[in-house]
Design an enzyme around this catalytic site. Structure first.
Site, PDB file in Angstrom:
ATOM      1  N   GLU A 171      14.318 -45.538  -6.210  1.00  2.00           N
ATOM      2  CA  GLU A 171      14.084 -46.454  -7.319  1.00  2.00           C
ATOM      3  C   GLU A 171      15.044 -46.254  -8.498  1.00  2.00           C
ATOM      4  O   GLU A 171      14.621 -45.822  -9.590  1.00  2.00           O
ATOM      5  CB  GLU A 171      12.637 -46.335  -7.807  1.00  2.00           C
ATOM      6  CG  GLU A 171      11.615 -46.583  -6.708  1.00  2.00           C
ATOM      7  CD  GLU A 171      10.158 -46.442  -7.188  1.00  2.00           C
ATOM      8  OE1 GLU A 171       9.943 -45.950  -8.299  1.00  2.00           O
ATOM      9  OE2 GLU A 171       9.258 -46.851  -6.452  1.00  2.00           O
ATOM     10  N   GLU A 355       7.368 -47.168   0.219  1.00  2.00           N
ATOM     11  CA  GLU A 355       6.166 -46.907  -0.586  1.00  2.00           C
ATOM     12  C   GLU A 355       5.367 -48.186  -0.724  1.00  2.00           C
ATOM     13  O   GLU A 355       5.937 -49.262  -0.964  1.00  2.00           O
ATOM     14  CB  GLU A 355       6.511 -46.465  -2.020  1.00  2.00           C
ATOM     15  CG  GLU A 355       6.962 -45.049  -2.154  1.00  2.00           C
ATOM     16  CD  GLU A 355       7.269 -44.676  -3.604  1.00  2.00           C
ATOM     17  OE1 GLU A 355       6.649 -45.244  -4.540  1.00  2.00           O
ATOM     18  OE2 GLU A 355       8.144 -43.819  -3.793  1.00  2.00           O
TER      19      GLU A 355
HETATM   20  O1  IFM Z   1       4.226 -42.489  -8.137  1.00  2.00           O
HETATM   21  C1  IFM Z   1       5.248 -43.432  -8.105  1.00  2.00           C
HETATM   22  C2  IFM Z   1       6.416 -42.941  -7.278  1.00  2.00           C
HETATM   23  O2  IFM Z   1       6.904 -41.723  -7.739  1.00  2.00           O
HETATM   24  C3  IFM Z   1       7.546 -43.934  -7.326  1.00  2.00           C
HETATM   25  N1  IFM Z   1       7.086 -45.245  -6.991  1.00  2.00           N
HETATM   26  C4  IFM Z   1       5.903 -45.744  -7.624  1.00  2.00           C
HETATM   27  C5  IFM Z   1       4.777 -44.737  -7.510  1.00  2.00           C
HETATM   28  C6  IFM Z   1       3.510 -45.276  -8.202  1.00  2.00           C
HETATM   29  O3  IFM Z   1       3.765 -45.553  -9.543  1.00  2.00           O
END
Ligand code: IFM
Length: 446
Positions: A171, A355
């Protein structure tokens, strides 16, 4: 309550990878142990008012010590793969020399996962920049990109043998924009000039690191992980449509366009030139080298209306919709739509959903956590992935965020995303109803 897919779904075949994900700073703790250096998140946590309740990463899920138990937990869930990150400040000292104790930790962890037959998806940078590099300007300083390559060289030489897939960054939007433009994440700077320059240096670091990873770890796949939101216009008015376009351009296109097409979005040249970073000759070619995959992290959607000053502004959805405990709208349709739109706009490499998950107000009652909202969330989003695959998007895997409750950045420990509940006082892990439902889905495969 179950998570289920149509019988004929490609996601139920052995070619599709299901996993769970975590990140170093969010679970490891032991932030001063065995030579680990301070990271920007240690500094941010120690700055009053930055992290809810003054929480920090000193203990987290104590995974540095409980990792063997956690591997059993992962294995119990029946997943094919585990996505984790390596902490740069744990494996390298200020002079760029290896920290053997830190490397030993990851070597043992990765070896044990392999012995269990669990595929390893390893992120090289999930936000924990060594503080001494931030003291020299962090990601706003171009030199940090070259320091990243030194770190990647070390990590991939030492650990490459046990890694199925490397991601350079998790990210870049969050590291650069939340950290240097909005100031709500470490290191807490707040200007588009810093944010966009930091983003460029992160993308450059990604590109510079690619040949090093390919050389040191030739059997591993290599990619990068982007987070994306779908933004809807708050109304049919043309100015609101424009606002949504600008928002998606700054949040999504700004990152994927350089990686896949070797340029920043053209729209910004006329509209928001101050959002364009300084680019040196050759940078865009370095950034846009071919990769094996893009990881996509998805959680929610936005609704935007036009604002005279800022061009776009978040507003609430006018429809009756459901929100998670962190206030994010549950919108699985936005997920499939986003993936299908991207597939039309770009020549995408294979994709992994790296994710996806929900923060819920979980409670442990009589040894059980009945997180029905999370089960519904996962069911909706896993089916959204299936819809995108049916529409022709090449998606090879799905990782639930997260294996267990953990440190949720500026929200501290107040938000729980895990498939497993963590009692932070005793460090006991309990598989939640969603964890059992995920396991049952995986067991239903041929
Ligand atoms: O916890 C975070 C993760 O570290 C990165 N992506 C989003 C998740 C939830 O906010």
């Amino acid at each position: 309550m179950t998570i289920s897919l149509p019988k004929q779904s490609k996601m139920l075949t052995k070619d599709f990878t299901f996993g769970v994900a975590t990140a170093a700073f969010q679970i490891e703790g032991a932030n001063t142990t065995d030579g680990r250096l301070p990271s920007i998140w240690d500094t941010f946590c120690a700055t009053p008012g930055k992290v809810l309740n003054g929480d920090d990463g000193s203990l987290a899920c104590d995974h540095y010590y409980l990792w063997k138990e956690d591997i059993e937990l992962i294995s119990n869930l029946g997943v094919d793969a585990y996505r984790l990150s390596i902490a740069w400040p744990r494996i390298m000292d200020k002079q760029g020399r290896p920290n053997e104790k830190g490397i030993h930790f990851y070597r043992e962890l990765l070896k044990s996962l392999k012995i269990k037959g669990i595929k390893t998806f390893v992120t090289l940078y999930h936000w924990d920049l060594p503080q001494h590099l931030e003291d020299n300007g962090g990601w706003v300083n171009r030199d940090t990109a070259y320091r990243f390559v030194d770190y990647v060289n070390l990590a991939t030489l030492e650990l490459g043998k046990w890694v199925d897939a490397w991601s350079t960054f998790n990210e870049p939007f969050c590291s650069a924009i939340l950290g240097y433009e909005y100031g709500i994440h470490a290191p807490g700077l707040a200007s588009p000039k810093y944010g966009r320059q930091a983003a460029h240096h992160i993308l450059l670091a990604h590109g510079l690191a690619l040949p090093v990873i390919q050389q040191n770890s030739p059997q591993s796949q290599v990619g990068i992980v982007l987070n994306m939101n779908r933004t809807y216009a708050a109304s049919a008015k043309s100015e609101d449509q424009f606002a949504a376009l600008v928002r998606e351009t700054l949040d999504n296109q700004f990152f994927i366009e350089p990686l896949l097409n070797g340029q920043y979005p053209k729209l910004l040249e006329k509209l928001l030139p101050e959002y364009l970073p300084t680019v040196l000759p050759g940078d865009m070619e370095i950034i846009s080298q071919p990769i094996d995959f893009i990881g996509m992290n998805f959680y929610t959607c936005n609704h935007n209306e036009y604002d005279e000053k800022t061009l776009f502004k978040d507003v609430k959805n006018q429809q009756q919709v459901e929100y998670t405990d962190i206030g994010w709208e549950i919108a699985p349709h936005a997920f499939s739509e986003l993936l299908i739109n991207l597939n039309k706009q770009y020549n995408l490499p294979p994709m992994f959903i790296t994710e996806n998950g929900a923060a819920c107000a979980d409670e442990l009652i009589n040894g059980e956590v009945n997180d029905d909202q999370r089960v519904r969330y996962l069911d909706g989003h896993i089916n959204a992935v299936n819809d995108a695959i049916e529409a022709g998007v090449d998606i090879r895997g799905y990782f639930a965020w997260s294996l267990m409750d953990n440190f949720e950045w500026a929200e501290g420990y107040s938000k729980r995303f895990g498939l497993c509940y963590v009692d932070y006082k005793t460090q006991k892990r309990t598989i939640k109803r969603s964890g059992h439902a995920y396991k049952a889905l995986l067991e239903s495969r041929k």
